[in-house]
Design a protein around this motif. Structure first.
Motif, mmCIF file in Angstrom:
data_model
loop_
_atom_site.group_PDB
_atom_site.id
_atom_site.type_symbol
_atom_site.label_atom_id
_atom_site.label_comp_id
_atom_site.label_asym_id
_atom_site.label_seq_id
_atom_site.Cartn_x
_atom_site.Cartn_y
_atom_site.Cartn_z
ATOM 1 N N GLU A 56 0.827 -1.215 0.000
ATOM 2 C CA GLU A 56 0.000 0.000 0.000
ATOM 3 C C GLU A 56 0.860 1.262 0.000
ATOM 4 O O GLU A 56 0.533 2.235 -0.674
ATOM 5 N N GLU A 57 1.977 1.246 0.729
ATOM 6 C CA GLU A 57 2.891 2.395 0.706
ATOM 7 C C GLU A 57 3.534 2.530 -0.672
ATOM 8 O O GLU A 57 3.721 3.645 -1.173
ATOM 9 N N GLY A 60 1.468 4.452 -3.103
ATOM 10 C CA GLY A 60 1.192 5.853 -2.782
ATOM 11 C C GLY A 60 1.559 6.804 -3.915
ATOM 12 O O GLY A 60 2.377 6.492 -4.786
ATOM 13 N N GLU A 61 0.959 7.977 -3.877
ATOM 14 C CA GLU A 61 1.182 8.999 -4.904
ATOM 15 C C GLU A 61 2.643 9.431 -5.002
ATOM 16 O O GLU A 61 3.089 9.873 -6.058
ATOM 17 N N ASP A 62 3.399 9.304 -3.924
ATOM 18 C CA ASP A 62 4.792 9.758 -3.908
ATOM 19 C C ASP A 62 5.782 8.683 -4.346
ATOM 20 O O ASP A 62 6.990 8.912 -4.323
ATOM 21 N N THR A 63 5.283 7.527 -4.766
ATOM 22 C CA THR A 63 6.164 6.408 -5.093
ATOM 23 C C THR A 63 5.845 5.862 -6.481
ATOM 24 O O THR A 63 4.689 5.661 -6.829
ATOM 25 N N LYS A 82 10.817 6.712 -4.313
ATOM 26 C CA LYS A 82 9.942 7.476 -3.424
ATOM 27 C C LYS A 82 10.414 8.921 -3.439
ATOM 28 O O LYS A 82 11.578 9.208 -3.158
#
Length: 175
Positions: A56-57, A60-63, A82
């Protein structure tokens, strides 16, 4: 071809019989690669010194997640970029979750993944890439990969603690 999650393209960097593309990590074969990475890392350090992102991490939008696939479409490697933002006056990115399946080790899959990650970091204007990896023979090939790509060892980065279980690397980019 530009590797960009915003482009909606299945951008590829080709090596012999391997393609690298930006993909959503919420796929079973990518989950399996991440599980294999976690199993490889588990005996190398206590759990509190394993700093991997979960699926899930990674989504993320930043990855941005890069997946290496063979000619049959089987996922054989994974790596992630990231975006951290500005840190110590430089736009910073962190390399996470690098893993190559044992069956394709020595075929430059990790190198292809790292090339794709670095290309995306440059496209995003990231000025410095950092990473944390473990120590010992179980990660010697990873350390060689980073050093062969111009990464140099540095002190602890971001909020990682100094420890006997971690090594830190950085590379300045020409963003």
């Amino acid at each position: 071809m530009s590797v960009s999650p915003e482009s909606g393209l299945s951008a590829s960097v080709l090596r012999p019989a391997i393609s690298i593309a930006v993909e959503n990590p919420r796929q079973d074969d990518i989950r399996s690669l991440v599980e294999a990475l976690d199993a490889h890392l588990a005996p190398l350090a206590p759990a509190e010194f394993n700093f991997g992102l979960d699926i899930e991490e990674m989504a993320g939008e930043d990855t941005t997640v890069f997946v290496a696939r063979n000619v049959d479409g089987t996922a054989v490697g994974v790596g992630a970029l990231k975006q951290i933002g500005v840190f110590q006056a430089l736009r910073l990115g962190e390399i996470k979750r690098m893993y190559t399946a044992p069956a394709v080790r020595g075929q430059r899959v990790g190198s292809a993944l790292l090339d794709a990650i670095e290309a995306e970091a440059n496209r995003l204007g990231i000025e410095r890439l950092v990473l944390e990896t473990g120590v010992g023979e179980g990660l010697a090939a990873a350390v060689r990969l980073y050093e062969n790509h111009g990464f140099t060892e540095c002190g602890a980065v971001l909020d990682y603690p100094e420890s006997e279980y971690s090594r830190f690397f950085e590379k300045k980019l020409s963003a």
